[in-house]
Write an enzyme that holds these catalytic residues in place. Structure first.
Site, mmCIF file in Angstrom:
data_model
loop_
_atom_site.group_PDB
_atom_site.id
_atom_site.type_symbol
_atom_site.label_atom_id
_atom_site.label_comp_id
_atom_site.label_asym_id
_atom_site.label_seq_id
_atom_site.Cartn_x
_atom_site.Cartn_y
_atom_site.Cartn_z
ATOM 1 C CG ASP A 75 9.040 36.748 -21.409
ATOM 2 O OD1 ASP A 75 8.954 35.885 -20.191
ATOM 3 O OD2 ASP A 75 8.094 36.839 -22.477
ATOM 4 C CG HIS A 121 12.314 30.410 -17.441
ATOM 5 N ND1 HIS A 121 11.999 28.999 -17.825
ATOM 6 C CD2 HIS A 121 11.480 31.239 -17.675
ATOM 7 C CE1 HIS A 121 11.185 29.445 -18.313
ATOM 8 N NE2 HIS A 121 10.223 29.956 -18.142
HETATM 9 ZN ZN LIG Z 1 8.566 31.105 -17.594
#
Ligand SMILES: [Zn+2]
Ligand SMILES: [Zn+2]
Length: 112
Positions: A30, A99
């Site tokens: 991320d 996701h």
């Molecule tokens: Zn997310």
């Protein structure tokens, strides 16, 4: 989906910190991590959100989920991890390509 940033990441048109890829899924770090380990697991097939899945996605979602412990382990989450799927506006979804977030590696996460 040509205007989907996760599809562009899969295609390599947008750079990412990739940690795993196979014929069905793509996994990367991320960009704004909320824990020492913060991975995103996305299917190569464009599925907008968990609200859009049906029986046809059963095998794909099962495959994604069964990959999670291996990915968490390889990322160093030795004492556990958290998986999150945000769905829709009120679920806090920011990118409309389904996701799974994997979070861990920084001690016990707050209760949720
Ligand atoms: Zn997310
Ligand atoms: Zn997409």
């Amino acid at each position: 989906m040509s205007d989907c940033i996760f599809c562009k990441i899969i295609d390599g048109d947008i750079p990412s910190d990739k940690v795993y890829e196979d014929d069905k899924i793509f996994v990367f770090k991320d960009i704004a991590p909320k824990a020492p380990v913060h991975l995103l697991v996305i299917p190569k097939q464009h599925v907008p959100s968990l609200a859009d899945v049906n029986q046809d996605h059963q095998e794909l979602l099962g495959y994604m989920m069964t990959k999670v412990p291996q990915l968490a382990h390889e990322a160093g989450c030795e004492k556990g991890f958290r998986t999150i799927i945000n769905t829709g506006d009120e679920g806090g979804q920011e990118v409309y390509h389904i996701h799974i977030h994997i979070l861990g590696g920084g001690g016990r996460l707050p209760f949720a």
